[in-house]
Design an enzyme around this catalytic site. Structure first.
Site, PDB file in Angstrom:
ATOM      1  N   LYS A  81      57.025 -42.851  -1.498  1.00 54.02           N
ATOM      2  CA  LYS A  81      55.702 -43.107  -0.952  1.00 54.02           C
ATOM      3  C   LYS A  81      54.919 -44.012  -1.903  1.00 54.02           C
ATOM      4  O   LYS A  81      54.954 -43.832  -3.133  1.00 54.02           O
ATOM      5  CB  LYS A  81      54.973 -41.775  -0.758  1.00 54.02           C
ATOM      6  N   SER A 156      49.347 -38.230   4.845  1.00 51.57           N
ATOM      7  CA  SER A 156      49.410 -39.626   4.449  1.00 51.57           C
ATOM      8  C   SER A 156      50.822 -40.134   4.171  1.00 51.57           C
ATOM      9  O   SER A 156      51.026 -41.337   3.980  1.00 51.57           O
ATOM     10  CB  SER A 156      48.538 -39.834   3.202  1.00 51.57           C
ATOM     11  N   SER A 180      49.732 -33.672   3.385  1.00 53.10           N
ATOM     12  CA  SER A 180      50.268 -35.025   3.559  1.00 53.10           C
ATOM     13  C   SER A 180      51.781 -35.128   3.557  1.00 53.10           C
ATOM     14  O   SER A 180      52.316 -36.177   3.908  1.00 53.10           O
ATOM     15  CB  SER A 180      49.699 -35.954   2.486  1.00 53.10           C
TER      16      SER A 180
END
Length: 456
Positions: A81, A156, A180
């Protein structure tokens, strides 16, 4: 071996490398090809270094041919990520306010994967600064749902979840400061695990809500990944000693006799009846496997005011990082949120942390009676693009720093995935993984199959 190498798990890849039935070069080449095909449609990766990935794969192939793999993940493709530093890549954090500067050092999980020989593919898309439940940014555009591109991928860690679902690297690293990892894992039908706080070391420091963990297609792959990344690091003074050497050991021990509390609403949430029905069926399977399941709420009120005040620290850190000029470049919704969070006084933050302590103590007492807590992840079906999924079950357990996971449980009225949420006591990570594995063995997790790009 299946014709599509991108559908193999990391565990399967390691077994095939060991017997030379497959080469890391073959697998990496196939994965990069699939990324090239699907990236225009799904916008999963922020950056991919093809040349570096192939070089890493060739070095891995040579090690396997010598019978001397570097570590447990030698030759397995992985993505990170884009909130985490990876040497050789910028860390843009989904924002126009960040510099396009190449990082010179790895974050702790990237360092551990590199030491283990994994093939680092690149950086996956994230919501801006991880502060929104949508992986839709002005810097990078939209990352849609892996099952239907008209729907959201969540956030996210949306890029990581879609990458795992579509076979764009079997091992994905996400972060979770309020859901997330678990939210995008739920809506994309993959396994997302938030370990106990600090279990996976992080640097730079991102506050006391921020967990780093795996997003994978199988529970066993997540356990294998934890064997490598769940290590202390001198840069993270909050990372505990490594007390588990093999996360896969006894993973298949089942849930017979495990005491499980099932809460459909946490006592205060409104949940879509269709979502409840899907989770009810998954919980019924746990009873069939011998778990002792009782309906029980943990007994706390909505802790939204607590996490808001605690997040004021994050808002202040963000302003310090990007300055006033940077704030003008970020999503207006996030800018307004930062401005609102900055208004909390020191006294209010202290009070919120006292209430947070009370919440953590309540959960510790709750787990004296119950080994695990199970809830839904979502309160509503997956929404269309532009609207964050409703996942209010997730964030309370960032406040308490407990391990928690999203496990694929079924599909909503629109054919989109629904997740079952399981929460363990602090440092009870293995119990969470074992429950997830028990459900996976009973009903292997489905994955979207794209027979041809014509479907796109």
């Amino acid at each position: 071996m299946p014709q599509d190498l991108t559908q193999l798990s990391a565990v399967d890849l390691i077994a095939a490398y060991r017997t030379t039935a497959l080469s890391p070069v073959e697998v990496t080449t196939a994965t990069l090809q699939r990324i090239r095909e699907l990236q225009p449609h799904y916008n999963v990766y922020r950056a991919v270094d093809v040349e570096s990935a192939l070089a890493q794969a060739k070095a891995s192939e040579a090690r396997w041919l010598r019978g001397a793999p570097l570590g447990l993940l030698d030759g397995v493709p992985a993505g990170f990520k884009d909130l985490l530093h990876v040497q050789g890549f910028p860390t843009r954090k989904g924002s126009l306010a960040t510099p396009d500067t190449v990082q010179q050092a790895d974050s702790p999980p990237a360092a551990r994967l590199r030491e283990a020989g994994a093939v680092i593919l690149g950086k996956t898309q994230t919501a801006e600064f991880g502060l929104k439940g949508l992986t839709e940014t002005r810097l990078a555009g939209v990352t849609p749902n892996a099952w239907d591109r008209q729907y959201v991928s969540g956030g996210s860690s949306g890029g990581a979840a879609v990458a795992a679902a579509l076979g764009l690297g079997p091992l994905q690293i996400g972060t979770d400061g309020g859901g997330s990892i678990r939210a995008p894992a739920a809506v994309n039908g993959v396994f997302g695990f938030k370990p106990t706080f600090g279990r996976v070391a992080g640097y730079p420091h991102n506050g006391s809500l921020f967990h780093i963990g795996p997003i994978t297609r199988t529970v066993t792959d997540a356990a294998l990944l934890l064997d490598v990344i769940a290590q202390p690091d001198v840069r993270d003074w909050q990372s505990p000693p490594n007390d588990i050497r093999d996360w896969k050991e006894n993973l298949d021990s089942g849930v017979k006799g495990v005491r499980i509390a099932y809460s459909r609403t946490l006592g205060y949430l409104k949940v879509d009846p269709g979502v409840v029905a899907i989770v009810d069926r998954a919980v019924a399977r746990l009873s069939e496997l011998g778990a002792i399941v009782e309906d029980a709420d943990p007994g706390f009120d909505d802790p939204s005011p607590i996490i808001d005040a605690v997040n004021s620290e994050r808002a202040i850190r963000l302003r310090s990082e990007i300055g006033a000029a940077g704030l003008e470049l970020i999503d207006p919704d996030i800018r307004r949120r930062v401005e609102r969070l900055e208004r909390y006084t020191l006294a209010e933050v202290v009070e919120a942390n006292e209430r947070r302590t009370e919440l953590a103590i309540r959960m510790r007492r709750f787990h004296q009676k119950y080994d695990l807590l199970v809830t839904p992840v979502q309160s509503q079906p997956v929404p269309r693009l532009g609207t964050p999924p409703q996942t209010p079950f997730a964030f309370p357990f960032n406040l308490t720093q407990q391990p928690a996971a999203s496990i694929p449980a079924g599909f909503d009225v629109n054919g989109l995935p629904v997740g079952l949420h399981v929460v363990g006591p602090q440092y009870g990570d293995l119990a969470v993984l074992r429950l997830a594995r028990a459900l996976e063995q009973l009903q292997p997790f489905a994955t979207p199959h794209l027979e041809s790009l014509g479907r796109l």
